[in-house]
Design a protein around this motif. Sequence first.
Motif, PDB file in Angstrom:
ATOM      1  N   ARG A   1       0.831  -1.202   0.000  1.00  0.00           N
ATOM      2  CA  ARG A   1       0.000   0.000   0.000  1.00  0.00           C
ATOM      3  C   ARG A   1       0.874   1.264   0.000  1.00  0.00           C
ATOM      4  NH1 ARG A   1      -3.011   1.647   5.040  1.00  0.00           N
ATOM      5  NH2 ARG A   1      -3.642   3.730   4.510  1.00  0.00           N
ATOM      6  N   SER A   2       1.880   1.283   0.836  1.00  0.00           N
ATOM      7  CA  SER A   2       2.778   2.452   0.894  1.00  0.00           C
ATOM      8  C   SER A   2       3.484   2.661  -0.435  1.00  0.00           C
ATOM      9  CB  SER A   2       3.814   2.273   2.001  1.00  0.00           C
ATOM     10  OG  SER A   2       3.203   2.229   3.244  1.00  0.00           O
ATOM     11  N   HIS A   3       3.958   1.574  -1.013  1.00  0.00           N
ATOM     12  CA  HIS A   3       4.652   1.663  -2.300  1.00  0.00           C
ATOM     13  C   HIS A   3       3.712   2.209  -3.386  1.00  0.00           C
ATOM     14  CE1 HIS A   3       7.292   0.620  -5.626  1.00  0.00           C
ATOM     15  NE2 HIS A   3       6.254   0.018  -6.193  1.00  0.00           N
ATOM     16  N   LEU A   4       2.500   1.671  -3.438  1.00  0.00           N
ATOM     17  CA  LEU A   4       1.547   2.113  -4.469  1.00  0.00           C
ATOM     18  C   LEU A   4       1.101   3.560  -4.242  1.00  0.00           C
ATOM     19  CD1 LEU A   4      -0.601  -1.109  -4.854  1.00  0.00           C
ATOM     20  CD2 LEU A   4       1.020  -0.152  -6.508  1.00  0.00           C
ATOM     21  N   ARG A   5       0.937   3.937  -2.984  1.00  0.00           N
ATOM     22  CA  ARG A   5       0.540   5.313  -2.692  1.00  0.00           C
ATOM     23  C   ARG A   5       1.616   6.296  -3.146  1.00  0.00           C
ATOM     24  NH1 ARG A   5      -0.297   6.370   3.213  1.00  0.00           N
ATOM     25  NH2 ARG A   5       1.925   6.714   3.085  1.00  0.00           N
ATOM     26  N   ARG A   6       2.869   5.963  -2.885  1.00  0.00           N
ATOM     27  CA  ARG A   6       3.972   6.820  -3.345  1.00  0.00           C
ATOM     28  C   ARG A   6       4.029   6.849  -4.869  1.00  0.00           C
ATOM     29  NH1 ARG A   6       6.713   4.128   0.670  1.00  0.00           N
ATOM     30  NH2 ARG A   6       7.768   2.834  -0.873  1.00  0.00           N
ATOM     31  N   ARG A   7       3.826   5.715  -5.474  1.00  0.00           N
ATOM     32  CA  ARG A   7       3.948   5.607  -6.932  1.00  0.00           C
ATOM     33  C   ARG A   7       2.818   6.327  -7.661  1.00  0.00           C
ATOM     34  NH1 ARG A   7       4.597  -0.020 -10.264  1.00  0.00           N
ATOM     35  NH2 ARG A   7       4.933   0.944 -12.278  1.00  0.00           N
ATOM     36  N   THR A   8       1.588   6.234  -7.114  1.00  0.00           N
ATOM     37  CA  THR A   8       0.426   6.825  -7.799  1.00  0.00           C
ATOM     38  C   THR A   8       0.069   8.204  -7.270  1.00  0.00           C
ATOM     39  OG1 THR A   8      -1.171   5.844  -6.256  1.00  0.00           O
ATOM     40  CG2 THR A   8      -0.572   4.554  -8.218  1.00  0.00           C
ATOM     41  N   GLY A   9       0.482   8.504  -6.046  1.00  0.00           N
ATOM     42  CA  GLY A   9       0.120   9.784  -5.443  1.00  0.00           C
ATOM     43  C   GLY A   9      -1.300   9.796  -4.911  1.00  0.00           C
ATOM     44  N   SER A  10      -1.939   8.631  -4.834  1.00  0.00           N
ATOM     45  CA  SER A  10      -3.332   8.569  -4.393  1.00  0.00           C
ATOM     46  C   SER A  10      -3.551   7.340  -3.528  1.00  0.00           C
ATOM     47  CB  SER A  10      -4.259   8.512  -5.611  1.00  0.00           C
ATOM     48  OG  SER A  10      -5.571   8.176  -5.225  1.00  0.00           O
ATOM     49  N   ILE A  11      -4.080   7.557  -2.340  1.00  0.00           N
ATOM     50  CA  ILE A  11      -4.388   6.427  -1.461  1.00  0.00           C
ATOM     51  C   ILE A  11      -5.553   5.619  -2.025  1.00  0.00           C
ATOM     52  CG2 ILE A  11      -5.904   7.739   0.077  1.00  0.00           C
ATOM     53  CD1 ILE A  11      -3.476   4.992   1.161  1.00  0.00           C
ATOM     54  N   GLU A  12      -6.500   6.296  -2.691  1.00  0.00           N
ATOM     55  CA  GLU A  12      -7.649   5.591  -3.258  1.00  0.00           C
ATOM     56  C   GLU A  12      -7.221   4.642  -4.371  1.00  0.00           C
ATOM     57  OE1 GLU A  12      -7.628   9.011  -3.001  1.00  0.00           O
ATOM     58  OE2 GLU A  12      -8.966   9.220  -1.275  1.00  0.00           O
TER      59      GLU A  12
ATOM     60  N   LEU B   1      -4.777  -2.617  -4.713  1.00  0.00           N
ATOM     61  CA  LEU B   1      -4.567  -3.732  -3.785  1.00  0.00           C
ATOM     62  C   LEU B   1      -5.749  -4.699  -3.794  1.00  0.00           C
ATOM     63  CD1 LEU B   1      -2.840  -2.017  -0.755  1.00  0.00           C
ATOM     64  CD2 LEU B   1      -1.876  -3.727  -2.292  1.00  0.00           C
ATOM     65  N   GLN B   2      -6.952  -4.164  -3.860  1.00  0.00           N
ATOM     66  CA  GLN B   2      -8.127  -5.050  -3.918  1.00  0.00           C
ATOM     67  C   GLN B   2      -8.100  -5.906  -5.179  1.00  0.00           C
ATOM     68  OE1 GLN B   2     -11.494  -2.415  -3.534  1.00  0.00           O
ATOM     69  NE2 GLN B   2     -11.780  -3.005  -1.399  1.00  0.00           N
ATOM     70  N   GLU B   3      -7.838  -5.269  -6.305  1.00  0.00           N
ATOM     71  CA  GLU B   3      -7.774  -6.028  -7.558  1.00  0.00           C
ATOM     72  C   GLU B   3      -6.620  -7.026  -7.541  1.00  0.00           C
ATOM     73  OE1 GLU B   3      -8.375  -4.278 -11.406  1.00  0.00           O
ATOM     74  OE2 GLU B   3      -9.471  -2.598 -10.523  1.00  0.00           O
ATOM     75  N   THR B   4      -5.527  -6.660  -6.898  1.00  0.00           N
ATOM     76  CA  THR B   4      -4.390  -7.578  -6.778  1.00  0.00           C
ATOM     77  C   THR B   4      -4.807  -8.807  -5.980  1.00  0.00           C
ATOM     78  OG1 THR B   4      -2.829  -5.735  -6.894  1.00  0.00           O
ATOM     79  CG2 THR B   4      -1.996  -7.817  -6.007  1.00  0.00           C
ATOM     80  N   TRP B   5      -5.503  -8.601  -4.870  1.00  0.00           N
ATOM     81  CA  TRP B   5      -5.956  -9.717  -4.050  1.00  0.00           C
ATOM     82  C   TRP B   5      -6.871 -10.634  -4.870  1.00  0.00           C
ATOM     83  CZ3 TRP B   5      -4.994 -12.593  -0.076  1.00  0.00           C
ATOM     84  CH2 TRP B   5      -5.977 -13.463   0.387  1.00  0.00           C
TER      85      TRP B   5
ATOM     86  N   GLY C   1       1.429  -2.894  -9.227  1.00  0.00           N
ATOM     87  CA  GLY C   1       1.838  -1.701  -9.991  1.00  0.00           C
ATOM     88  C   GLY C   1       1.165  -1.645 -11.342  1.00  0.00           C
ATOM     89  N   ASN C   2       1.090  -2.780 -12.027  1.00  0.00           N
ATOM     90  CA  ASN C   2       0.420  -2.815 -13.333  1.00  0.00           C
ATOM     91  C   ASN C   2      -1.066  -2.520 -13.197  1.00  0.00           C
ATOM     92  OD1 ASN C   2       2.820  -3.411 -14.599  1.00  0.00           O
ATOM     93  ND2 ASN C   2       2.420  -5.602 -14.749  1.00  0.00           N
ATOM     94  N   ILE C   3      -1.674  -3.059 -12.163  1.00  0.00           N
ATOM     95  CA  ILE C   3      -3.099  -2.793 -11.926  1.00  0.00           C
ATOM     96  C   ILE C   3      -3.316  -1.312 -11.627  1.00  0.00           C
ATOM     97  CG2 ILE C   3      -4.995  -3.217 -10.316  1.00  0.00           C
ATOM     98  CD1 ILE C   3      -4.027  -6.155 -10.191  1.00  0.00           C
ATOM     99  N   ALA C   4      -2.437  -0.713 -10.833  1.00  0.00           N
ATOM    100  CA  ALA C   4      -2.556   0.719 -10.517  1.00  0.00           C
ATOM    101  C   ALA C   4      -2.465   1.557 -11.790  1.00  0.00           C
ATOM    102  CB  ALA C   4      -1.473   1.129  -9.522  1.00  0.00           C
ATOM    103  N   ILE C   5      -1.544   1.196 -12.671  1.00  0.00           N
ATOM    104  CA  ILE C   5      -1.416   1.915 -13.949  1.00  0.00           C
ATOM    105  C   ILE C   5      -2.694   1.778 -14.767  1.00  0.00           C
ATOM    106  CG2 ILE C   5      -0.218   1.906 -16.176  1.00  0.00           C
ATOM    107  CD1 ILE C   5       2.351   1.184 -14.558  1.00  0.00           C
ATOM    108  N   ASP C   6      -3.266   0.562 -14.781  1.00  0.00           N
ATOM    109  CA  ASP C   6      -4.525   0.347 -15.504  1.00  0.00           C
ATOM    110  C   ASP C   6      -5.653   1.186 -14.919  1.00  0.00           C
ATOM    111  OD1 ASP C   6      -3.257  -1.465 -17.155  1.00  0.00           O
ATOM    112  OD2 ASP C   6      -4.031  -3.247 -16.108  1.00  0.00           O
TER     113      ASP C   6
END
Length: 174
Positions: free
Chosen positions: A24-35, A41-45, A69-74
């Motif tokens: 979660r921390s990594h994705l938040r930093r990478r995307t700039g959005s907690i949402e 993360l939900q889609e990853t699970w 990370g790929n899901i976040a980009i999508d």
Amino acid sequence: MNIAADDIDDDLQTIYLRQWHTLRSHLRRRTGSIEVAEDALQETWLRVAGLSNPPIVRDKRAFLLRIAGNIAIDIIRRERRHQSRCTADENILAAIEDLAPSPEKIAIDRDHLRALVSALMELPEKARTALLMSRCDGLSHREIAARLKVSESMVAKYLAQSLRHCRYAFRALG
């Protein structure tokens, strides 16, 4: 990320649950959005839990990071496509906005028009004519002077007198 000895034998779901905060921390930093991070993360699970035959992966944490990370980009791309197709609320409101003046505005404008007509009628004929020729017909001082058979300086005096008189009339309206 360090690979712990017990992570090698753990399945992807266990590592996901153990590393959820880190992901979660990594994705938040990478995307700039907690949402976006939490959606990813939900889609990853769902993706990890849905794997019937999980691939053999040496670094399962890195594999999970890659999937997330790929899901976040999508998700970000999907949101951008959606936003580009959506019309902003301001545009919708502007499209349905009634441009006709309100009854109050009409009444105020009529009062101003009556005051202007009254002020113009109180002016001497040449001063009124000079003002109308200047403001309505767009004539120059020279053209007005030729038509009224007066000097250009007299036209300037007529205009100054007319404008001053109209200004006082409008100030009296309040």
